[in-house]
Motif scaffolding. Structure first.
Motif, PDB file in Angstrom:
ATOM      1  N   ALA A 242       0.835  -1.213   0.000  1.00 47.00           N
ATOM      2  CA  ALA A 242       0.000   0.000   0.000  1.00 47.00           C
ATOM      3  C   ALA A 242       0.871   1.266   0.000  1.00 47.00           C
ATOM      4  O   ALA A 242       0.499   2.280  -0.586  1.00 47.00           O
ATOM      5  CB  ALA A 242      -0.932  -0.013   1.202  1.00 47.00           C
ATOM      6  N   ASP A 243       2.048   1.180   0.610  1.00 45.91           N
ATOM      7  CA  ASP A 243       2.953   2.339   0.654  1.00 45.91           C
ATOM      8  C   ASP A 243       3.487   2.730  -0.730  1.00 45.91           C
ATOM      9  O   ASP A 243       3.881   3.873  -0.950  1.00 45.91           O
ATOM     10  CB  ASP A 243       4.175   2.022   1.545  1.00 45.91           C
ATOM     11  CG  ASP A 243       3.811   2.100   3.012  1.00 45.91           C
ATOM     12  OD1 ASP A 243       2.733   2.653   3.307  1.00 45.91           O
ATOM     13  OD2 ASP A 243       4.593   1.594   3.839  1.00 45.91           O
ATOM     14  N   ASP A 244       3.554   1.739  -1.625  1.00 44.76           N
ATOM     15  CA  ASP A 244       4.083   2.012  -2.972  1.00 44.76           C
ATOM     16  C   ASP A 244       3.108   2.821  -3.833  1.00 44.76           C
ATOM     17  O   ASP A 244       3.498   3.388  -4.857  1.00 44.76           O
ATOM     18  CB  ASP A 244       4.382   0.697  -3.715  1.00 44.76           C
ATOM     19  CG  ASP A 244       5.461  -0.118  -3.025  1.00 44.76           C
ATOM     20  OD1 ASP A 244       6.411   0.497  -2.516  1.00 44.76           O
ATOM     21  OD2 ASP A 244       5.326  -1.356  -2.992  1.00 44.76           O
ATOM     22  N   ILE A 245       1.820   2.814  -3.444  1.00 42.83           N
ATOM     23  CA  ILE A 245       0.785   3.451  -4.268  1.00 42.83           C
ATOM     24  C   ILE A 245       0.957   4.969  -4.230  1.00 42.83           C
ATOM     25  O   ILE A 245       1.073   5.571  -3.153  1.00 42.83           O
ATOM     26  CB  ILE A 245      -0.635   3.099  -3.723  1.00 42.83           C
ATOM     27  CG1 ILE A 245      -0.831   1.581  -3.611  1.00 42.83           C
ATOM     28  CG2 ILE A 245      -1.742   3.740  -4.557  1.00 42.83           C
ATOM     29  CD1 ILE A 245      -0.622   0.817  -4.863  1.00 42.83           C
ATOM     30  N   LYS A 266      -4.534   0.744   5.081  1.00 44.37           N
ATOM     31  CA  LYS A 266      -3.452   1.644   5.524  1.00 44.37           C
ATOM     32  C   LYS A 266      -2.906   2.497   4.369  1.00 44.37           C
ATOM     33  O   LYS A 266      -1.697   2.651   4.189  1.00 44.37           O
ATOM     34  CB  LYS A 266      -2.324   0.860   6.196  1.00 44.37           C
ATOM     35  CG  LYS A 266      -2.783   0.106   7.439  1.00 44.37           C
ATOM     36  CD  LYS A 266      -1.595  -0.384   8.244  1.00 44.37           C
ATOM     37  CE  LYS A 266      -1.957  -0.943   9.597  1.00 44.37           C
ATOM     38  NZ  LYS A 266      -2.935  -2.048   9.604  1.00 44.37           N
ATOM     39  N   ILE A 267      -3.856   3.035   3.592  1.00 43.32           N
ATOM     40  CA  ILE A 267      -3.475   3.962   2.512  1.00 43.32           C
ATOM     41  C   ILE A 267      -3.636   5.382   3.067  1.00 43.32           C
ATOM     42  O   ILE A 267      -4.694   5.727   3.604  1.00 43.32           O
ATOM     43  CB  ILE A 267      -4.371   3.762   1.268  1.00 43.32           C
ATOM     44  CG1 ILE A 267      -4.140   2.369   0.671  1.00 43.32           C
ATOM     45  CG2 ILE A 267      -4.108   4.844   0.223  1.00 43.32           C
ATOM     46  CD1 ILE A 267      -5.107   1.988  -0.424  1.00 43.32           C
ATOM     47  N   ASP A 268      -2.584   6.170   2.936  1.00 45.79           N
ATOM     48  CA  ASP A 268      -2.587   7.552   3.411  1.00 45.79           C
ATOM     49  C   ASP A 268      -3.760   8.318   2.777  1.00 45.79           C
ATOM     50  O   ASP A 268      -3.913   8.307   1.554  1.00 45.79           O
ATOM     51  CB  ASP A 268      -1.237   8.179   3.001  1.00 45.79           C
ATOM     52  CG  ASP A 268      -1.111   9.618   3.449  1.00 45.79           C
ATOM     53  OD1 ASP A 268      -2.096  10.173   3.977  1.00 45.79           O
ATOM     54  OD2 ASP A 268      -0.011  10.175   3.257  1.00 45.79           O
ATOM     55  N   GLU A 269      -4.569   8.985   3.611  1.00 42.12           N
ATOM     56  CA  GLU A 269      -5.757   9.661   3.052  1.00 42.12           C
ATOM     57  C   GLU A 269      -5.412  10.778   2.067  1.00 42.12           C
ATOM     58  O   GLU A 269      -6.219  11.140   1.208  1.00 42.12           O
ATOM     59  CB  GLU A 269      -6.696  10.164   4.153  1.00 42.12           C
ATOM     60  CG  GLU A 269      -6.109  11.245   5.031  1.00 42.12           C
ATOM     61  CD  GLU A 269      -7.093  11.686   6.130  1.00 42.12           C
ATOM     62  OE1 GLU A 269      -7.009  12.857   6.523  1.00 42.12           O
ATOM     63  OE2 GLU A 269      -7.908  10.852   6.569  1.00 42.12           O
ATOM     64  N   ALA A 270      -4.185  11.304   2.160  1.00 40.33           N
ATOM     65  CA  ALA A 270      -3.760  12.348   1.209  1.00 40.33           C
ATOM     66  C   ALA A 270      -3.611  11.794  -0.212  1.00 40.33           C
ATOM     67  O   ALA A 270      -3.558  12.547  -1.183  1.00 40.33           O
ATOM     68  CB  ALA A 270      -2.438  12.948   1.671  1.00 40.33           C
ATOM     69  N   LYS A 271      -3.539  10.462  -0.325  1.00 41.04           N
ATOM     70  CA  LYS A 271      -3.381   9.838  -1.651  1.00 41.04           C
ATOM     71  C   LYS A 271      -4.722   9.426  -2.261  1.00 41.04           C
ATOM     72  O   LYS A 271      -4.765   8.856  -3.348  1.00 41.04           O
ATOM     73  CB  LYS A 271      -2.517   8.579  -1.528  1.00 41.04           C
ATOM     74  CG  LYS A 271      -1.082   8.834  -1.118  1.00 41.04           C
ATOM     75  CD  LYS A 271      -0.375   7.494  -0.996  1.00 41.04           C
ATOM     76  CE  LYS A 271       1.098   7.663  -0.692  1.00 41.04           C
ATOM     77  NZ  LYS A 271       1.742   6.346  -0.539  1.00 41.04           N
TER      78      LYS A 271
END
Ligand code: UT7
Length: 324
Positions: A242-245, A266-271
């Motif tokens: 998920a961090d790679d997205i 656990k995807i950063d909401e800013a993305k």
């Protein structure tokens, strides 16, 4: 034969001119701007003009995507259109788009997987193109979804809107594509759950078009679970995390679903690209419309890793991973 890979060369979108606000809906059914915003995040939606067809919306989105790609329609040999609201029972609305674009060859057909339709269409076109069947495709999601709403049912009529989005894809040598292109898809359905989200009519059952019926809170629970499992499947298959997205471009059904899925994965909401406030749920059109929005405003750039997901009637659901 060398390995082929599909790359996205252009993105386009189209929204009908007329905007319907929550306040306007509150004058039609027992609802309020506050309830709709709190429970869905939707502020307004676009409504097709009476004489505006799904094929008109799809054609406008396709033209915008061709312009963006700098590709002439004469090069296009495939149109795959995801829609639940076709112009006619047959022929496929994609063929109307083919004619309206002035195409003289190639093939055009519709895909029906309701709100997940764009991902099914993308996977279908990608598979056919990687086999070498077609070279340049327009994959479209377009809907006049408000035509199948029961405007007296506050549980559904406040949620949906009309619009269309499209991508232009080319199958090129994988070595030439580098890291760009479509990477993986995961699409699934479960026909046992269709009663929770369906229309109460059809060609061979009632001879009518039918109207949308939904047990919203039950669909909601399945949505977060099914979407998360589809996303995990594409990530596991490809080895990405998920961090790679770079950007999460989900189907826009409800801001609470977007937030719930992003949190679970656990995807950063800013993305998270969210257009639900201004578009509502445009069914098969929502993913390409969100993609178009974020490409236009400069957030999404060439080389970015994009994760998309959707869930809709059927149930149907899926996820796609691609490098723009
Ligand atoms: O894209 C295809 C997939 N579709 C979806 O993913 C949609 C998934 N579902 C949802 O987004 C949400 O379930 C809804 C937005 C449809 C509903 O939100 P909810 O928080 O699940 O509400 P609910 O259905 O549990 O209803 C709660 C209350 C009910 O009243 P009572 O029984 O508690 O008195 C409903 O009658 O809210 C009422 N209600 C409304 N009130 C004002 C339902 N719709 C409305 C409305 N305005 N428009």
């Amino acid at each position: 034969m060398s390995e082929l890979r599909c790359v996205i060369e252009g993105v386009g979108g189209y929204l009908p001119e007329r905007v319907m606000t929550n306040a306007e809906l509150a004058g039609m059914v027992d609802t309020s701007d506050e309830w709709i915003r709190e429970r869905t995040g939707i502020r307004e939606r676009h409504i097709a003009a009476d004489d505006e067809l799904t094929s008109d919306i799809a054609t406008a989105a396709a033209k915008a995507a061709l312009d963006h790609a700098g590709i002439d329609v004469s090069e296009v040999d495939l149109i795959v259109l995801a829609t639940t609201t076709p112009d006619q029972t047959f022929p496929a609305t994609a063929t109307a788009v083919q004619a309206k674009l002035g195409m003289e060859g190639g093939a055009a057909f519709d895909v029906q997987a309701v709100c997940s339709g764009f991902l099914f269409a993308l996977a279908t076109a990608d598979s056919m193109m990687k086999q070498g069947l077609f070279k340049t495709a327009i994959v479209i999601g377009a809907e006049t979804f408000t035509r199948i709403l029961d405007w007296s049912d506050r549980g559904t009529c406040v949620l949906f809107g009309d619009g269309g989005g499209a991508v232009v894809m080319r199958a090129i040598d994988a070595a030439e594509a580098g890291e760009r292109g479509l990477i993986a898809h995961h699409v699934r359905t479960d026909g046992r759950k269709s009663d929770l989200l369906h229309v109460d009519g059809g060609v061979s059952s009632t001879g009518t078009v039918g109207q949308v019926r939904m047990i919203g809170n039950q669909v909601f629970k399945h949505a977060v679970t099914n979407i998360s499992s589809a996303v995990r499947a594409v990530l596991e298959e490809t080895g990405y995390s998920a961090d790679d997205i770079d950007w999460f471009v989900p189907h826009q059904a409800n801001q609470r679903i977007l937030d719930g899925v992003a949190k679970k994965l656990k995807i950063d909401e800013a993305k998270v690209v969210s257009t639900v406030a201004l578009h509502g749920n445009t069914s098969a059109a929502s993913i390409p419309l969100a993609l178009w929005t974020a490409v236009q405003d400069g957030r999404i750039k060439s080389g970015d890793l994009i994760l998309s997901e959707a869930m809709g009637g059927g149930f149907s659901w899926g996820a796609s991973l691609f490098r723009y």
